[in-house]
Design an enzyme around this catalytic site. Structure first.
Site, PDB file in Angstrom:
ATOM      1  N   TYR A  95      -7.205 -10.024   5.589  1.00 45.28           N
ATOM      2  CA  TYR A  95      -6.138 -10.739   6.300  1.00 45.28           C
ATOM      3  C   TYR A  95      -6.300 -12.237   6.076  1.00 45.28           C
ATOM      4  CZ  TYR A  95      -5.416  -6.258   8.608  1.00 45.28           C
ATOM      5  OH  TYR A  95      -5.171  -4.941   8.856  1.00 45.28           O
ATOM      6  N   ASN A 119       5.276  -3.983   8.752  1.00 43.89           N
ATOM      7  CA  ASN A 119       5.825  -3.680   7.431  1.00 43.89           C
ATOM      8  C   ASN A 119       6.670  -2.401   7.506  1.00 43.89           C
ATOM      9  OD1 ASN A 119       6.298  -3.071   4.732  1.00 43.89           O
ATOM     10  ND2 ASN A 119       4.177  -2.507   4.308  1.00 43.89           N
ATOM     11  N   CYS A 127       0.605  -2.403   2.500  1.00 51.60           N
ATOM     12  CA  CYS A 127      -0.136  -2.950   3.637  1.00 51.60           C
ATOM     13  C   CYS A 127      -1.457  -2.224   3.841  1.00 51.60           C
ATOM     14  CB  CYS A 127       0.720  -2.930   4.902  1.00 51.60           C
ATOM     15  SG  CYS A 127       1.426  -1.330   5.297  1.00 51.60           S
ATOM     16  N   HIS A 128      -1.585  -1.021   3.281  1.00 53.46           N
ATOM     17  CA  HIS A 128      -2.849  -0.286   3.398  1.00 53.46           C
ATOM     18  C   HIS A 128      -3.973  -0.966   2.617  1.00 53.46           C
ATOM     19  CE1 HIS A 128      -0.899   1.309  -0.251  1.00 53.46           C
ATOM     20  NE2 HIS A 128      -2.126   1.538  -0.702  1.00 53.46           N
ATOM     21  N   GLU A 154      -6.342   5.580  -4.586  1.00 51.17           N
ATOM     22  CA  GLU A 154      -6.299   4.485  -5.558  1.00 51.17           C
ATOM     23  C   GLU A 154      -7.653   4.194  -6.204  1.00 51.17           C
ATOM     24  OE1 GLU A 154      -4.312   1.048  -4.004  1.00 51.17           O
ATOM     25  OE2 GLU A 154      -2.598   2.221  -3.325  1.00 51.17           O
TER      26      GLU A 154
END
Length: 159
Positions: A95, A119, A127-128, A154
């Site tokens: 963040y 979001n 946003c993850h 991912e």
């Protein structure tokens, strides 16, 4: 218009307005607030393409999305969401890093966190991929289990 698609993180409601994706919602779905939901249309071209790209992402065959997006938020929220799109597949940012990129000081990381949590197009606007300063998983509107699953898809080495 909207449709529902299945995914490894549960059913997703895909919403479009004027040819752009405006929301992706996690099940259980909430009643729309001020957003336009419209009628269900499982054959709408933008929704079909969104579902196709999401399926390819979840299958490990797609690392970027190419969809018309129209998230609705405050000017600040939209700046944050645009910055989230720069976090590459398999990567994370804190963040604080996002706040710094936006030139924010003081409570900037907290403001980014609040915008991140609002979001309307998760997964596609990633946003993850935003984590705490220590790299720890922090809040996620879809729940930490979903966040961990998305990050795991991912990169096997992240978590």
């Amino acid at each position: 218009m909207w449709t529902i698609t299945d995914s490894p993180i549960g059913q997703l409601r895909l919403v479009e307005d004027h040819g752009s994706i405006t929301a992706i919602e996690f099940h259980p779905f909430r009643d729309p607030d001020a957003r336009i939901l419209g009628d269900r249309d499982d054959d709408h071209p933008v929704l079909v393409e969104c579902a196709r790209q999401l399926a390819a992402y979840f299958a490990g065959e797609r690392t970027e999305f190419d969809l018309p997006l129209a998230p609705v938020g405050t000017q600040f929220q939209e700046r944050v969401w645009k910055e989230l799109l720069t976090i590459g597949y398999g990567r994370t940012a804190s963040y604080g890093e996002i706040a710094g990129r936006l030139g924010l000081t003081g409570h900037g990381a907290r403001a980014v966190g609040l915008a991140n949590g609002r979001n309307p197009i998760p997964v596609v606007i990633p946003c993850h991929r935003v984590v705490g300063a220590s790299g720890a998983l922090t809040g996620y509107a879809g729940g930490l289990e979903r966040k961990q699953l998305l990050l795991g898809l991912e990169s096997d080495s992240l978590f």
